[in-house]
Design an enzyme around this catalytic site. Structure first.
Site, PDB file in Angstrom:
ATOM      1  N   CYS A  16       0.867  -0.989  -0.160  1.00 32.94           N
ATOM      2  CA  CYS A  16      -0.034   0.093   0.065  1.00 32.94           C
ATOM      3  C   CYS A  16       0.774   1.166  -0.064  1.00 32.94           C
ATOM      4  CB  CYS A  16      -0.934  -0.128   1.303  1.00 32.94           C
ATOM      5  SG  CYS A  16      -2.080  -1.501   1.282  1.00 32.94           S
ATOM      6  N   HIS A 155      -2.330   7.966   5.999  1.00 30.91           N
ATOM      7  CA  HIS A 155      -2.759   6.666   5.129  1.00 30.91           C
ATOM      8  C   HIS A 155      -4.012   6.545   5.631  1.00 30.91           C
ATOM      9  CE1 HIS A 155      -1.974   2.984   3.200  1.00 30.91           C
ATOM     10  NE2 HIS A 155      -1.841   2.234   4.217  1.00 30.91           N
ATOM     11  N   GLU A 166      -0.180   5.597  13.133  1.00 29.60           N
ATOM     12  CA  GLU A 166      -0.022   7.018  12.550  1.00 29.60           C
ATOM     13  C   GLU A 166      -0.131   8.182  13.556  1.00 29.60           C
ATOM     14  OE1 GLU A 166      -0.422   7.843   8.215  1.00 29.60           O
ATOM     15  OE2 GLU A 166      -2.060   6.754   8.728  1.00 29.60           O
ATOM     16  N   LYS A 189      -9.467   8.475   2.546  1.00 27.17           N
ATOM     17  CA  LYS A 189     -10.215   7.060   2.574  1.00 27.17           C
ATOM     18  C   LYS A 189     -11.432   6.976   3.141  1.00 27.17           C
ATOM     19  CE  LYS A 189      -5.884   4.357   2.527  1.00 27.17           C
ATOM     20  NZ  LYS A 189      -4.780   5.524   2.406  1.00 27.17           N
ATOM     21  N   HIS A 194      -9.880   2.029   0.496  1.00 26.58           N
ATOM     22  CA  HIS A 194      -8.519   1.824   0.417  1.00 26.58           C
ATOM     23  C   HIS A 194      -8.126   1.225  -1.005  1.00 26.58           C
ATOM     24  CE1 HIS A 194      -4.372   1.252   1.135  1.00 26.58           C
ATOM     25  NE2 HIS A 194      -4.405   0.403   1.907  1.00 26.58           N
ATOM     26  N   PHE A 253       1.552  -3.228   4.262  1.00 30.81           N
ATOM     27  CA  PHE A 253       1.935  -4.399   4.843  1.00 30.81           C
ATOM     28  C   PHE A 253       3.353  -5.038   4.469  1.00 30.81           C
ATOM     29  CE2 PHE A 253      -2.761  -6.442   4.757  1.00 30.81           C
ATOM     30  CZ  PHE A 253      -2.886  -5.661   6.073  1.00 30.81           C
TER      31      PHE A 253
END
Length: 267
Positions: A16, A155, A166, A189, A194, A253
């Site tokens: 991602c 993110h 975060e 998002k 996502h 990931f």
């Protein structure tokens, strides 16, 4: 092929964070003198049953049925992300080259940081050490300090682990929770879901336009502040808000972290 681009052609495979890495790599390629123009970004169309099944097995997807409370980054009731599809492409250009051809310049990419957690196959490091380092590197490359930060385009997937990490990273960067609470935080998002490999590129575009237009978009769906996310989530559009620099971050990931720093163009 259509445009005749013949410089480096590569594809970051960093989950991602891929879209952000693509923009950052292109930025450095131009900065280091290898090219004057680079086309970069990300695209993703990954909603077949196998992808849904895989992410469901990892308990990464929300099971919430109500669409308005499904993708809710940083919210107390967040429970996972919503899969999205999309694409974002940016044309990066050396400044004098862009000016010579009369290009419309929206903003400047002024910094890029990329790190790895070296922690877990899927979970981010809860101490957020590496993503903090990426954010700090992006600011420093542009000659800025955390005190200059106008906002964070996070993110912000809506998973419990990501959003808490975060929030921790911003606190690390700013020198504490209180200082971090002064920085507006948004996640697109809540609107797009996502988009995995495309997410960082789309969010880079949003971040660039944010500094260009003196505005910060809200985080759709956010309703209740989470105790483990002590950050200032933007719930209504901020306008007439000039910024020196803003950050767009991605966490993938495998522990992939990337951050881009954007400043308004003052030509």
């Amino acid at each position: 092929i259509d445009a005749g681009f013949r410089a480096m052609c590569s594809c970051p495979v960093t989950a991602c964070a891929g879209g952000t890495n693509a923009v950052g790599d292109a930025f450095h390629y131009i900065r280091d003198g290898y090219a004057e123009v680079m086309l970069c970004g990300g695209t993703e169309a990954s909603i077949p049953p196998m992808s849904i099944g895989g992410f469901t097995s990892m308990k990464a997807l929300t099971q919430t049925e109500g669409p308005n409370r499904a993708s809710i980054p940083f919210d107390a009731e967040r429970s996972g992300f919503v899969m999205g599809e999309g694409a974002g492409v940016l044309l990066l250009e050396e400044l004098e080259h862009a000016k010579a051809r009369g290009a419309k310049i929206y903003a400047e990419v002024i910094g890029y940081g990329a790190t790895c957690d070296a922690y877990h196959m899927t979970a981010p490091d809860p101490e957020a050490t590496a993503i903090t380092a990426a954010m700090a590197a992006a600011l420093a490359e542009g000659g800025f300090t955390p005190a200059d930060l106008g906002h964070l385009n996070a993110h912000g997937t809506g998973t419990p682990a990501n959003d808490a990490t975060e929030s921790k990273a911003l606190a690390n960067l700013m020198g504490g929770v209180e200082a971090a609470a002064s920085v507006p935080v948004t996640s697109v998002k809540g609107t797009t879901g996502h988009m995995l490999g495309a997410a960082g590129a789309v969010e880079a575009i949003v971040c660039a336009l944010s500094v260009a237009r003196d505005a910060v978009p809200p985080t759709a769906g956010f309703a209740e502040a989470a105790e483990d996310c002590p950050v200032a989530v933007v719930t209504e559009a901020m306008t007439d808000y000039p910024q020196k620099v803003a950050l767009s971050t991605s966490l993938g990931f495998g522990g992939h972290n990337a951050a881009l720093a954007f400043s308004p163009y003052k030509g």
